[in-house]
Design a protein around this motif. Structure first.
Motif, PDB file in Angstrom:
ATOM      1  N   PRO A  31       0.821  -1.329   0.050  1.00 49.75           N
ATOM      2  CA  PRO A  31      -0.318   0.012   0.281  1.00 49.75           C
ATOM      3  C   PRO A  31       1.076   1.133   0.447  1.00 49.75           C
ATOM      4  O   PRO A  31       0.052   2.728   0.059  1.00 49.75           O
ATOM      5  CB  PRO A  31      -0.386  -0.269   1.565  1.00 49.75           C
ATOM      6  CG  PRO A  31      -0.191  -0.791   2.091  1.00 49.75           C
ATOM      7  CD  PRO A  31       1.165  -2.422   1.374  1.00 49.75           C
ATOM      8  N   ILE A  68      -1.754  -4.274   4.357  1.00 53.27           N
ATOM      9  CA  ILE A  68      -2.792  -3.356   3.837  1.00 53.27           C
ATOM     10  C   ILE A  68      -3.144  -2.676   4.295  1.00 53.27           C
ATOM     11  O   ILE A  68      -3.098  -0.977   4.082  1.00 53.27           O
ATOM     12  CB  ILE A  68      -3.997  -4.098   2.744  1.00 53.27           C
ATOM     13  CG1 ILE A  68      -2.824  -5.420   1.390  1.00 53.27           C
ATOM     14  CG2 ILE A  68      -3.851  -3.041   2.079  1.00 53.27           C
ATOM     15  CD1 ILE A  68      -3.576  -6.000   0.430  1.00 53.27           C
ATOM     16  N   THR A  90      -3.640  -0.864  -4.026  1.00 57.71           N
ATOM     17  CA  THR A  90      -4.528   0.742  -4.069  1.00 57.71           C
ATOM     18  C   THR A  90      -3.744   2.212  -4.716  1.00 57.71           C
ATOM     19  O   THR A  90      -4.087   2.642  -4.535  1.00 57.71           O
ATOM     20  CB  THR A  90      -2.834   0.369  -2.834  1.00 57.71           C
ATOM     21  OG1 THR A  90      -2.866  -0.436  -1.880  1.00 57.71           O
ATOM     22  CG2 THR A  90      -3.156   2.125  -1.833  1.00 57.71           C
ATOM     23  N   ALA A 149      -7.957   3.792   0.587  1.00 60.59           N
ATOM     24  CA  ALA A 149      -7.210   2.727  -0.377  1.00 60.59           C
ATOM     25  C   ALA A 149      -6.441   1.404   0.190  1.00 60.59           C
ATOM     26  O   ALA A 149      -7.045   0.532   0.092  1.00 60.59           O
ATOM     27  CB  ALA A 149      -6.266   3.576  -1.615  1.00 60.59           C
ATOM     28  N   GLY A 150      -6.177   1.729   1.125  1.00 58.01           N
ATOM     29  CA  GLY A 150      -5.573   0.872   2.220  1.00 58.01           C
ATOM     30  C   GLY A 150      -6.433  -0.153   2.969  1.00 58.01           C
ATOM     31  O   GLY A 150      -6.939  -1.243   2.354  1.00 58.01           O
ATOM     32  N   THR A 176      -8.759  -1.612   0.033  1.00 56.55           N
ATOM     33  CA  THR A 176      -8.219  -3.284  -0.387  1.00 56.55           C
ATOM     34  C   THR A 176      -8.242  -4.554   0.356  1.00 56.55           C
ATOM     35  O   THR A 176      -7.990  -5.311   0.301  1.00 56.55           O
ATOM     36  CB  THR A 176      -6.595  -2.274  -1.249  1.00 56.55           C
ATOM     37  OG1 THR A 176      -7.052  -0.806  -1.873  1.00 56.55           O
ATOM     38  CG2 THR A 176      -6.140  -3.842  -1.889  1.00 56.55           C
TER      39      THR A 176
END
Length: 480
Positions: free
Chosen positions: A50, A202, A296, A310-311, A314
């Motif tokens: 990430p 992540i 990511t 985004a991490g 994901t």
């Protein structure tokens, strides 16, 4: 070959189950220990994933100034020693010859050493130092590369050797302790804990990096690997007790004393079911694990999501597998249909890749929904695939069989990130924005290949009678 290898393997399994794995508490304790060791490996494997966007940022902005091609090389370097030095073949032979205890301590030590090199590369080496490489693997490796990236990649490659040999060792441990019992469920839980490691890495890595700096997540990952190393030492004492009890059983002793030979290696290579499941493995994992390395960054570029968010999105993918993988393992144990579960999983991952490749529904909710479906796929295939290998390959060949599967898998895990990293570089605009359409179509094609081999495996299972459609617990009791 016919059905004789599977029958031989099952006979050996049933002999072993009468020894000391009848203690439910003992075997589930063993599972927790070795699954924890593997989980720590998966934490480190994805601890940098990430951070790819941050790594590519300039040094002034808090990054390292890596290019997309350099990051792709780093991501693929996990497999570089496994492939070019044939380390997984040696690891499998060492496992079958020297046993679980020696191989496990060697492999976990290599993971820890590789992580330490990785950390030192990022913290000690100046990010503006470069090296010219004479070997570029047909352009997949940058010829003019940062010294920092090169050393970090060498450390990650050493870690990759240890992580995969630990993987085949853990697979043999679970088979040893759970044969005749909840084998698929146990493997499902082991995979689920590994996915917990991936999800934790992540989701938490960007948070740690924001608070303590870019190198901090790598240090945390190395510390967790040290914990895993200590836990495997604890397992060694339990394994010694298992073998002492096994000696008391004549049938089991005969099984344990069977020596692995080159003829057994040839038998593995001549087994058509083994090759189908091996190629299915490389297609499926090459379409999904390298995708996680870029997922990511994809969400940041395509959906305009902040890096930390985004991490977390994901991480939905591996978090979903934590519950689903053991669930599908229970279904396989009690109802069978292993090859069907694998096929459904391959179809799902291919559709998910295709959805993200199309320029439609560029909304955060759609990305989150797709990650959930990825998680279902990432649960279906491993929960059925890994417990199916002992049905195809006898126990004394199992270490070598797993090592060959991991070796073939590593070819994809090395080449695909490098290939995709170069494509991403070509589709990166001057302002740093990436068009992920072509990279996602590459992952889609790999998923389609996995579907093909899942279908072929169903056909060969009917011809050879491997028993992939049989319920594990039911078929074991029947053989008793």
């Amino acid at each position: 070959m016919g059905a004789s290898p599977p029958m031989e393997g099952r006979t050996q399994f049933l002999l072993m189950q009468t020894v000391s794995n009848n203690s439910r508490t003992r075997r589930w304790t063993v599972l927790f220990i070795v699954a924890f060791v593997m989980m720590m490996g998966y934490v480190f494997w994805d601890i940098v994933s990430p951070l790819s966007t941050t790594l590519k940022a300039s040094v002034k902005s808090g990054g390292m100034g890596w290019t997309a091609a350099e990051y792709g090389f780093y991501a693929g370097s996990y497999s570089i020693f496994n492939i070019f030095l044939l380390m997984l073949f040696w690891g499998g032979i060492i496992l079958d010859k020297c046993g679980i205890r020696f191989t496990g301590i060697l492999a976990t030590g290599m993971m820890l050493s590789g992580a330490a090199i990785n950390y030192l590369a990022v913290t000690v080496i100046w990010p503006f130092s470069y090296v010219d490489l004479p070997f570029t693997l047909f352009g997949l490796i940058p010829s003019h590369i940062k010294t920092q990236v090169l050393v970090a990649s060498l450390g990650f490659g050493l870690f990759g050797v240890g992580c995969d040999i630990t993987g085949i060792t853990v697979s043999k441990v679970v088979t040893k302790w759970f044969t005749g019992h909840e084998l698929a469920s146990a493997m499902g839980i082991q995979v689920a804990m590994a996915r917990l490691g991936t999800a934790s890495a992540i989701s938490m890595s960007p948070v740690i990096a924001n608070a303590y700096g870019l190198s901090a997540p790598i240090l945390v990952g190395a510390a967790l690997l040290l914990m895993g190393f200590v836990m495997f030492i604890v397992y060694i004492f339990m394994d010694k007790r298992f073998d002492k009890m096994a000696v008391k059983d004549t049938a089991s002793s005969a099984t344990e004393n069977e020596e692995f030979s080159f003829r057994d290696f040839v038998k593995v290579l001549r087994n058509p079911g083994f090759w189908l499941i091996a190629i299915l493995c490389v297609m499926f994992y090459s379409s999904l694990r390298p995708f996680l390395k870029f997922a990511t960054d994809l969400l940041i570029n395509k959906y305009g999501i902040a890096p930390v968010t985004a991490g977390w999105i994901t991480s939905i993918l591996p978090y979903g597998t934590i519950v689903l993988t053991p669930l599908f393992g229970i279904i396989y144990d009690r109802m069978g249909r292993g090859s069907t579960l694998m096929l459904i999983g391959c179809v799902l991952v291919t559709l998910c890749h295709l959805f993200l490749a199309l320029p439609i529904l560029n909304h955060t909710w759609f990305a989150s929904l797709t990650m959930i479906l990825y998680g279902v796929s990432f649960s279906l295939v491993p929960s059925a695939m890994w417990p199916s290998v002992p049905k195809i390959v006898p126990l004394k060949q199992l270490g070598t069989a797993y090592s060959i599967i991991y070796f073939v898998q590593n070819i994809g895990l090395m080449l695909v990130p490098m290939f995709v990293g170069n494509i991403i570089g070509e589709y990166t605009s001057s302002d740093g924005h990436v068009d992920y359409t072509i990279p996602m179509l590459v992952f889609t094609a790999l998923g389609a290949g996995a579907i093909l081999f899942a279908l072929l495996l169903m056909v060969i299972d009917r011809k050879k009678g491997y028993g992939l459609h049989e319920a594990n617990i039911k078929s074991t009791k029947t053989k008793q």
